[in-house]
Enzyme design. Structure first.
Site, PDB file in Angstrom:
ATOM      1  N   TRP A  79      41.403  33.177  38.270  1.00 21.61           N
ATOM      2  CA  TRP A  79      40.757  32.956  39.571  1.00 21.61           C
ATOM      3  C   TRP A  79      40.188  31.544  39.621  1.00 21.61           C
ATOM      4  O   TRP A  79      39.710  31.035  38.590  1.00 21.61           O
ATOM      5  CB  TRP A  79      39.667  34.010  39.793  1.00 21.61           C
ATOM      6  CG  TRP A  79      40.286  35.347  39.954  1.00 21.61           C
ATOM      7  CD1 TRP A  79      40.369  36.330  39.022  1.00 21.61           C
ATOM      8  CD2 TRP A  79      41.000  35.820  41.095  1.00 21.61           C
ATOM      9  NE1 TRP A  79      41.072  37.389  39.517  1.00 21.61           N
ATOM     10  CE2 TRP A  79      41.482  37.103  40.786  1.00 21.61           C
ATOM     11  CE3 TRP A  79      41.293  35.281  42.352  1.00 21.61           C
ATOM     12  CZ2 TRP A  79      42.226  37.862  41.676  1.00 21.61           C
ATOM     13  CZ3 TRP A  79      42.027  36.043  43.241  1.00 21.61           C
ATOM     14  CH2 TRP A  79      42.483  37.321  42.909  1.00 21.61           C
TER      15      TRP A  79
ATOM     16  N   ASP B  93      35.981  40.501  32.168  1.00 20.85           N
ATOM     17  CA  ASP B  93      35.609  40.484  33.580  1.00 20.85           C
ATOM     18  C   ASP B  93      36.287  41.692  34.212  1.00 20.85           C
ATOM     19  O   ASP B  93      37.515  41.760  34.277  1.00 20.85           O
ATOM     20  CB  ASP B  93      36.127  39.159  34.188  1.00 20.85           C
ATOM     21  CG  ASP B  93      35.617  38.914  35.597  1.00 20.85           C
ATOM     22  OD1 ASP B  93      34.833  39.738  36.101  1.00 20.85           O
ATOM     23  OD2 ASP B  93      36.015  37.885  36.198  1.00 20.85           O
TER      24      ASP B  93
ATOM     25  N   ALA C  78      36.265  43.934  37.600  1.00 20.92           N
ATOM     26  CA  ALA C  78      35.739  44.044  38.963  1.00 20.92           C
ATOM     27  C   ALA C  78      36.479  45.096  39.791  1.00 20.92           C
ATOM     28  O   ALA C  78      36.125  45.312  40.941  1.00 20.92           O
ATOM     29  CB  ALA C  78      35.820  42.687  39.657  1.00 20.92           C
TER      30      ALA C  78
ATOM     31  N   LYS D 146      33.814  46.031  44.759  1.00 22.85           N
ATOM     32  CA  LYS D 146      35.124  46.512  45.233  1.00 22.85           C
ATOM     33  C   LYS D 146      35.165  48.039  45.230  1.00 22.85           C
ATOM     34  O   LYS D 146      35.581  48.645  46.205  1.00 22.85           O
ATOM     35  CB  LYS D 146      36.256  45.985  44.334  1.00 22.85           C
ATOM     36  CG  LYS D 146      36.009  44.628  43.708  1.00 22.85           C
ATOM     37  CD  LYS D 146      36.288  43.488  44.647  1.00 22.85           C
ATOM     38  CE  LYS D 146      35.976  42.166  43.947  1.00 22.85           C
ATOM     39  NZ  LYS D 146      36.287  40.997  44.734  1.00 22.85           N
TER      40      LYS D 146
HETATM   41  C1  LIG Z   1      36.686  35.856  38.942  1.00 27.20           C
HETATM   42  C2  LIG Z   1      35.928  36.939  39.621  1.00 27.20           C
HETATM   43  N1  LIG Z   1      35.336  37.869  38.870  1.00 27.20           N
HETATM   44  C3  LIG Z   1      34.629  38.867  39.437  1.00 27.20           C
HETATM   45  C4  LIG Z   1      34.496  38.963  40.799  1.00 27.20           C
HETATM   46  C5  LIG Z   1      33.666  40.099  41.251  1.00 27.20           C
HETATM   47  O1  LIG Z   1      33.325  40.128  42.513  1.00 27.20           O
HETATM   48  P1  LIG Z   1      31.854  39.998  43.092  1.00 27.20           P
HETATM   49  O2  LIG Z   1      31.204  38.761  42.542  1.00 27.20           O
HETATM   50  O3  LIG Z   1      32.101  39.922  44.562  1.00 27.20           O
HETATM   51  O4  LIG Z   1      31.139  41.236  42.676  1.00 27.20           O
HETATM   52  C6  LIG Z   1      35.132  38.020  41.637  1.00 27.20           C
HETATM   53  C7  LIG Z   1      35.067  38.072  43.096  1.00 27.20           C
HETATM   54  O5  LIG Z   1      35.121  37.090  43.790  1.00 27.20           O
HETATM   55  C8  LIG Z   1      35.838  36.958  41.021  1.00 27.20           C
HETATM   56  O6  LIG Z   1      36.423  35.995  41.734  1.00 27.20           O
END
Ligand SMILES: Cc1ncc(COP(=O)(O)O)c(C=O)c1O
Length: 399
Positions: free
Chosen positions: A137, A218, A220, A253
């Site tokens: 990401w 990580d 999510a 999520k």
């Molecule tokens: C790299 C990454 N990890 C975890 C998350 C987890 O999402 P949030 O921070 O919205 O809980 C996101 C969401 O944008 C992300 O981009």
């Protein structure tokens, strides 16, 4: 106007512009497109068959209950809602929930947990390098760099072949330095959509253990792939094998409460004493960054998890989201042999073997918006939009 008295003086006018985050820029482009039939498969939120991201029914019930029963908005403390973390503990940690060497706290979303986890690691060892799979990401590397740690890339996915570059990945991890950090994607998390199989997780575990690496996982999208327990396989395997593990978790999520910023950080060390000291640093970093996490979303998740009836309803709604993701994947996979790989993956994301030029042409000709890497959200479109999405993508693949 500021008069400069020495070389160190600066004004805000000296700031360089920040390059656009490609994902945020994509949202801006979608919003600016006036074509009513536009399709946004760039943003990473679950959409139902009608193209909406509804608030879960059970979340609405929990919000109502919170509204009716909350008697104070006094501070909760740095760890946030402790009962929320207590209830989440077995969901994330499974059979490790009773391990007193693991401590956790509520964070502002999974991204807050990531930042906090890396702050802790940077305090522990400013020289540790963080091994990051490609693709990842766009915010992973900047978060690591923000705490002053260096990133090293390891190959993860071969887009053209729809396959994990597993041997290359393991070889890269096996060449990491002891004490380095391996950033691993829990489940459904990689932008490619390609999850490690259980056997591959075991090989990664062996590499991590043999090289003395610290895994940071990580996670999510727990529950979006095969089920809550199945999706936490990698987390639990690492907890079984390693004395030191960090888990950055998100509920945004699987409770569909993205903007409420609900997450948690879990820290395992080799002893209860070390965990207590590590959590002292975690609290210190939290205090410096956000002081205390926001309450609303975590309080609602806590209400849901604390009530057997609401918890059962949440599981039904979570299962419905998962079933839709997997059904859409099968539909896309059946549309063309070149899309068959999508049916073997999990979660909301996949990566089409399209060049950036082909992606831009889809944007221009069909108002279909995805990342230039070809990464798209399989449930980003409504059922109606899928009727147009499939032929447009097949045409792009033919071009
Ligand atoms: C790299 C990454 N990890 C975890 C998350 C987890 O999402 P949030 O921070 O919205 O809980 C996101 C969401 O944008 C992300 O981009």
């Amino acid at each position: 106007m500021l008069t400069r008295t020495d070389d160190r003086a600066r004004s805000l006018a000296d700031l360089e512009p920040v390059p656009d985050d490609p994902l945020i820029a994509l949202i801006g482009l979608v919003n600016a497109d006036p074509r009513p039939h536009k399709i946004d498969v760039g943003v990473g939120v679950f959409r139902d068959g009608a193209g909406n991201t509804p608030i879960l029914k059970v979340m609405k019930q929990a919000e109502q209950r919170l509204l009716d029963t909350q008697v104070t908005k006094a501070y909760l403390g740095i760890a946030g809602d402790k009962r929320f973390a207590e209830l989440l503990r077995p969901i994330v940690l499974g059979g490790h929930a009773g391990d007193p060497r693991i401590a956790g706290l509520q964070t502002p979303g999974g991204c807050g947990a990531l930042r906090l986890g890396f702050e802790l690691l940077a305090t522990m060892n400013p020289k540790a390098r963080v091994h990051l799979g490609t693709p990842s990401w766009p915010n992973h590397a900047p978060i690591v760099h923000a705490v002053g740690l260096e990133t090293v890339q390891y190959p993860y996915y071969e887009r053209g072949q729809g396959a994990i570059r597993f041997e290359d990945m393991v070889a890269a991890l096996r060449s990491a330095e002891p004490g380095d950090v391996a950033l691993l994607h829990g489940c459904c998390h990689n932008p490619s959509g390609a999850d490690l199989s259980e056997d591959q997780w075991r090989e990664v575990r062996d590499a991590v253990v043999d090289r003395g690496l610290i895994p940071l996982i990580d996670i999510a999208y727990q529950g979006f792939g095969r089920g809550l327990d199945e999706d936490a396989f990698g987390v639990r395997l690492m907890l079984s094998a390693c004395d030191e593990v960090i888990v950055a978790q998100s509920c945004d999520k699987n409770f569909s409460c993205y903007r409420d910023r609900v997450g948690s950080l879990w820290v395992k060390t080799g002893s209860v004493e070390t965990t207590t000291i590590a959590m002292g640093h975690v609290f210190q970093h939290s205090r410096e960054m956000w002081s205390m996490p926001p309450d609303h979303g975590a309080a609602c998740a806590r209400i849901i998890l604390d009530d057997p009836e609401l918890r059962a309803r949440w599981l039904v709604e979570l299962t419905a989201m998962r079933d839709r993701i997997n059904a859409v994947r099968q539909r896309l996979a059946a549309a063309d042999p070149r899309l068959a790989f999508i049916g073997r993956q999990f979660g909301m994301f996949s990566m089409l073997p399209l060049s950036p030029e082909q992606v831009l042409k889809l944007r221009a000709d069909h108002a279909i918006y995805m990342a230039e890497s070809g990464r798209f959200n399989v449930v980003g479109m409504s059922d109606d939009q899928m009727e147009r999405f499939i032929p447009a993508v097949v045409e792009a693949l033919d071009a």
